[in-house]
Design a protein around this motif. Structure first.
Motif, PDB file in Angstrom:
ATOM      1  N   GLY A 143      33.503 -56.226 -73.517  1.00  0.00           N
ATOM      2  CA  GLY A 143      32.246 -56.919 -73.256  1.00  0.00           C
ATOM      3  C   GLY A 143      32.093 -57.281 -71.789  1.00  0.00           C
ATOM      4  O   GLY A 143      31.000 -57.163 -71.217  1.00  0.00           O
ATOM      5  N   VAL A 144      33.200 -57.723 -71.160  1.00  0.00           N
ATOM      6  CA  VAL A 144      33.144 -58.059 -69.735  1.00  0.00           C
ATOM      7  C   VAL A 144      32.828 -56.827 -68.903  1.00  0.00           C
ATOM      8  O   VAL A 144      32.016 -56.867 -67.965  1.00  0.00           O
ATOM      9  CB  VAL A 144      34.476 -58.691 -69.293  1.00  0.00           C
ATOM     10  CG1 VAL A 144      34.518 -58.848 -67.775  1.00  0.00           C
ATOM     11  CG2 VAL A 144      34.672 -60.040 -69.961  1.00  0.00           C
ATOM     12  N   VAL A 145      33.459 -55.685 -69.251  1.00  0.00           N
ATOM     13  CA  VAL A 145      33.224 -54.452 -68.506  1.00  0.00           C
ATOM     14  C   VAL A 145      31.768 -54.017 -68.637  1.00  0.00           C
ATOM     15  O   VAL A 145      31.119 -53.628 -67.657  1.00  0.00           O
ATOM     16  CB  VAL A 145      34.174 -53.348 -69.000  1.00  0.00           C
ATOM     17  CG1 VAL A 145      33.800 -52.004 -68.390  1.00  0.00           C
ATOM     18  CG2 VAL A 145      35.617 -53.682 -68.640  1.00  0.00           C
ATOM     19  N   VAL A 146      31.240 -54.085 -69.857  1.00  0.00           N
ATOM     20  CA  VAL A 146      29.842 -53.697 -70.077  1.00  0.00           C
ATOM     21  C   VAL A 146      28.907 -54.618 -69.297  1.00  0.00           C
ATOM     22  O   VAL A 146      27.953 -54.161 -68.643  1.00  0.00           O
ATOM     23  CB  VAL A 146      29.513 -53.721 -71.579  1.00  0.00           C
ATOM     24  CG1 VAL A 146      28.021 -53.522 -71.803  1.00  0.00           C
ATOM     25  CG2 VAL A 146      30.304 -52.643 -72.314  1.00  0.00           C
ATOM     26  N   ASP A 147      29.146 -55.925 -69.360  1.00  0.00           N
ATOM     27  CA  ASP A 147      28.295 -56.868 -68.627  1.00  0.00           C
ATOM     28  C   ASP A 147      28.382 -56.645 -67.125  1.00  0.00           C
ATOM     29  O   ASP A 147      27.370 -56.723 -66.411  1.00  0.00           O
ATOM     30  CB  ASP A 147      28.690 -58.307 -68.968  1.00  0.00           C
ATOM     31  CG  ASP A 147      28.394 -58.667 -70.418  1.00  0.00           C
ATOM     32  OD1 ASP A 147      27.580 -57.962 -71.034  1.00  0.00           O
ATOM     33  OD2 ASP A 147      28.998 -59.641 -70.913  1.00  0.00           O
ATOM     34  N   THR A 148      29.601 -56.380 -66.642  1.00  0.00           N
ATOM     35  CA  THR A 148      29.773 -56.138 -65.205  1.00  0.00           C
ATOM     36  C   THR A 148      29.052 -54.879 -64.767  1.00  0.00           C
ATOM     37  O   THR A 148      28.383 -54.855 -63.726  1.00  0.00           O
ATOM     38  CB  THR A 148      31.271 -56.034 -64.867  1.00  0.00           C
ATOM     39  OG1 THR A 148      31.936 -57.230 -65.261  1.00  0.00           O
ATOM     40  CG2 THR A 148      31.470 -55.812 -63.386  1.00  0.00           C
ATOM     41  N   ALA A 149      29.174 -53.814 -65.578  1.00  0.00           N
ATOM     42  CA  ALA A 149      28.490 -52.567 -65.242  1.00  0.00           C
ATOM     43  C   ALA A 149      26.980 -52.762 -65.243  1.00  0.00           C
ATOM     44  O   ALA A 149      26.272 -52.256 -64.355  1.00  0.00           O
ATOM     45  CB  ALA A 149      28.890 -51.469 -66.226  1.00  0.00           C
ATOM     46  N   ARG A 200      36.627 -59.823 -64.086  1.00  0.00           N
ATOM     47  CA  ARG A 200      36.719 -58.384 -63.843  1.00  0.00           C
ATOM     48  C   ARG A 200      38.179 -57.933 -63.798  1.00  0.00           C
ATOM     49  O   ARG A 200      38.517 -56.864 -64.338  1.00  0.00           O
ATOM     50  CB  ARG A 200      36.016 -58.039 -62.522  1.00  0.00           C
ATOM     51  CG  ARG A 200      36.100 -56.575 -62.150  1.00  0.00           C
ATOM     52  CD  ARG A 200      35.271 -56.241 -60.941  1.00  0.00           C
ATOM     53  NE  ARG A 200      33.838 -56.390 -61.206  1.00  0.00           N
ATOM     54  CZ  ARG A 200      32.900 -55.952 -60.376  1.00  0.00           C
ATOM     55  NH1 ARG A 200      33.227 -55.359 -59.243  1.00  0.00           N
ATOM     56  NH2 ARG A 200      31.625 -56.111 -60.670  1.00  0.00           N
ATOM     57  N   LEU A 201      39.039 -58.711 -63.188  1.00  0.00           N
ATOM     58  CA  LEU A 201      40.456 -58.350 -63.166  1.00  0.00           C
ATOM     59  C   LEU A 201      41.057 -58.438 -64.557  1.00  0.00           C
ATOM     60  O   LEU A 201      41.886 -57.600 -64.938  1.00  0.00           O
ATOM     61  CB  LEU A 201      41.214 -59.274 -62.199  1.00  0.00           C
ATOM     62  CG  LEU A 201      40.898 -59.106 -60.718  1.00  0.00           C
ATOM     63  CD1 LEU A 201      41.652 -60.138 -59.894  1.00  0.00           C
ATOM     64  CD2 LEU A 201      41.250 -57.709 -60.244  1.00  0.00           C
ATOM     65  N   ASP A 202      40.658 -59.444 -65.321  1.00  0.00           N
ATOM     66  CA  ASP A 202      41.194 -59.605 -66.663  1.00  0.00           C
ATOM     67  C   ASP A 202      40.814 -58.433 -67.562  1.00  0.00           C
ATOM     68  O   ASP A 202      41.542 -58.099 -68.491  1.00  0.00           O
ATOM     69  CB  ASP A 202      40.684 -60.917 -67.258  1.00  0.00           C
ATOM     70  CG  ASP A 202      41.288 -61.199 -68.622  1.00  0.00           C
ATOM     71  OD1 ASP A 202      42.514 -61.406 -68.697  1.00  0.00           O
ATOM     72  OD2 ASP A 202      40.532 -61.221 -69.618  1.00  0.00           O
ATOM     73  N   SER A 203      39.671 -57.806 -67.291  1.00  0.00           N
ATOM     74  CA  SER A 203      39.240 -56.683 -68.122  1.00  0.00           C
ATOM     75  C   SER A 203      40.152 -55.474 -68.001  1.00  0.00           C
ATOM     76  O   SER A 203      40.113 -54.584 -68.852  1.00  0.00           O
ATOM     77  CB  SER A 203      37.810 -56.298 -67.747  1.00  0.00           C
ATOM     78  OG  SER A 203      37.757 -55.768 -66.434  1.00  0.00           O
ATOM     79  N   VAL A 204      40.982 -55.408 -66.954  1.00  0.00           N
ATOM     80  CA  VAL A 204      41.936 -54.301 -66.803  1.00  0.00           C
ATOM     81  C   VAL A 204      43.372 -54.827 -66.845  1.00  0.00           C
ATOM     82  O   VAL A 204      44.273 -54.242 -66.246  1.00  0.00           O
ATOM     83  CB  VAL A 204      41.681 -53.532 -65.490  1.00  0.00           C
ATOM     84  CG1 VAL A 204      40.358 -52.802 -65.540  1.00  0.00           C
ATOM     85  CG2 VAL A 204      41.749 -54.461 -64.289  1.00  0.00           C
TER      86      VAL A 204
END
Length: 436
Positions: A237-243, A408-412
């Motif tokens: 979800g974080v990655v999608v929101d960031t993108a 963003r860092l936590d997403s990876v």
């Protein structure tokens, strides 16, 4: 109000060992251990009975629903135990994954219960908790009962000569000898021994409830796989929101910047074309102005492309890209990159944008005179450390850009740690997984 404040300050000046017997935590945990025994007796009795009946009758059709009912009852007991642990032990834990039956029918529900690992862990908790609860109840009750009883013995020792027909608390007795605690020295010594038990009781209780915490979190909480799935869903979800946010930013920058400038440029060139035959000098001047607008638009497009993915990062790697970012910072920045070889493009890109955003924060907010950037590899992690000598006060919980950077860092599977006391200096450490 002032008196209460002074009393509170004086209470906190007491050593921890003297405060512990009177703290709310001690009595909450003691209450937890007292309740554990009757609850565990009920859980163990019902669980072992239904489980035995269900397994014994598993060769028939009746045994399977009984076993499923036993597991469902265990999940109910587990929900109660989690609530009790949250309220009395202050354990922060998530609930296990709910049952997912395919059709919603009775047989589908029975299959879902029997295939659920959480259901079997709840049953195991019901069986294992009973012997532990018996031991913990006995030890905690003995320490608290004898501790406070002996400590307060000088206050209630008059009960024995007045109502029991003996001179004091009997320490030893047989057919020929009787030893009573009845003189001032013995009474005082008894109170001292009780005080030692009172002071030791909180630590004994905390040790016992530590085992309860481990049992609750390991058997009644979500499994590691469920926790990992939940974490990955959150990261997705974080990655999608960031993108999506990046796409909106790019669209906004194009619309407000280069696109608007190119539209104005097209209009200017159209006017210049109309005046080319009538007023060549004015047309030439308009073309010259349009040429300047083209240069500005090209620069804006370069800056936008650099914000998406800089060419220098693709061509020359992280060292050159970070040096280019540092050269645009408002304070002198020393960059040290010590990597054996280039990491994966995704990790390299996240490392670049992390340092870039941190240096932008230094330029805008830090009021620093110098900064450093260090990048190196430790085992399977990439370490990024950005420091400055500015005013400090940076915080990831204040709703700043650091919070989004941490997400963003936590997403990876990365980590962001900020050490920024008021007055500085500020040290931001980021960890990223190494992928070659």
């Amino acid at each position: 109000m002032a008196t209460d404040y002074v009393t509170q300050r004086q209470a906190h000046r007491l050593p921890t060992a003297l405060r512990a017997p009177f703290e709310a935590r001690t009595w909450r945990e003691f209450g937890y251990l007292l309740l554990s025994l009757p609850i565990s007796i009920v859980m163990f009795t019902l669980s072992i009975t239904l489980f035995s009946v269900g397994v014994g009758m598993a060769v028939t059709f009746i045994g399977i629903p009984i076993l499923a009912g036993c597991l469902a009852m265990g999940r109910g007991f587990g929900a109660m135990e989690r609530a009790r642990a949250r309220g009395l032990l202050k354990v922060e834990m998530a609930d296990p994954a709910p049952l997912r039956s395919r059709t919603g029918g009775p047989m589908s529900w029975v299959g879902a219960v029997l295939k659920s690992g959480a259901s079997w862990r709840h049953l195991l908790y019901s069986l294992l908790h009973f012997p532990w609860a018996t031991f913990a109840f006995s030890v905690a009750m003995a320490f608290m009962w004898w501790g406070w009883g002996l400590f307060t013995y000088p206050l209630w020792q008059w009960v024995f000569p007045m109502y029991a027909g003996q001179s004091g608390l009997q320490l030893y007795g047989d057919d020929t000898h009787n030893v009573y605690l009845n003189n001032p020295f013995e009474i005082g010594l008894t109170s001292v021994v009780g005080l030692l038990f009172v002071l030791a009781s909180p630590w004994v209780i905390r040790a016992l409830t530590t085992v309860d915490r481990l049992m609750v979190t390991s058997l009644l909480g979500p499994s590691r796989l469920d926790s990992r799935v939940t974490e990955l869903e959150s990261d997705r979800g974080v990655v999608v929101d960031t993108a999506a946010a990046d796409l909106r930013r790019i669209e906004r920058d194009l619309h407000d910047g280069a696109q608007a400038r190119l539209v104005a440029l097209a209009m200017d060139l159209g006017l210049a074309k109309e005046k080319l035959t009538q007023d060549p000098e004015a047309a030439a001047k308009m073309v010259d102005e349009a040429h300047g607008e083209v240069k500005v638009a090209l620069q804006e497009l370069r800056d936008l492309a650099r914000g998406i993915h800089p060419a220098v990062l693709t061509d020359r790697g992280l060292d050159a890209a970070l040096s280019a970012v540092a050269s645009r910072c408002t304070v002198p920045v020393q960059v040290e990159v010590d990597l054996p070889y280039r990491p994966a493009a995704a990790i390299e890109g996240i490392a670049y944008f992390t340092v870039s955003e941190l240096l932008q924060n230094i330029s805008k907010h830090a009021q620093a005179t110098r900064a450093t950037v260090d990048v190196w590899r430790v085992d399977d992690r990439v370490m990024l450390v950005v420091t400055d000598d500015g005013q400090g006060g940076a915080d990831t919980t204040a709703g700043s850009g650091l919070a989004g950077l941490a997400e963003r860092l936590d997403s990876v599977d990365g980590l962001l740690v900020v050490d920024s006391p008021i007055g500085g200096p500020t040290t931001v450490t980021a960890q990223l997984p190494w992928r070659g």
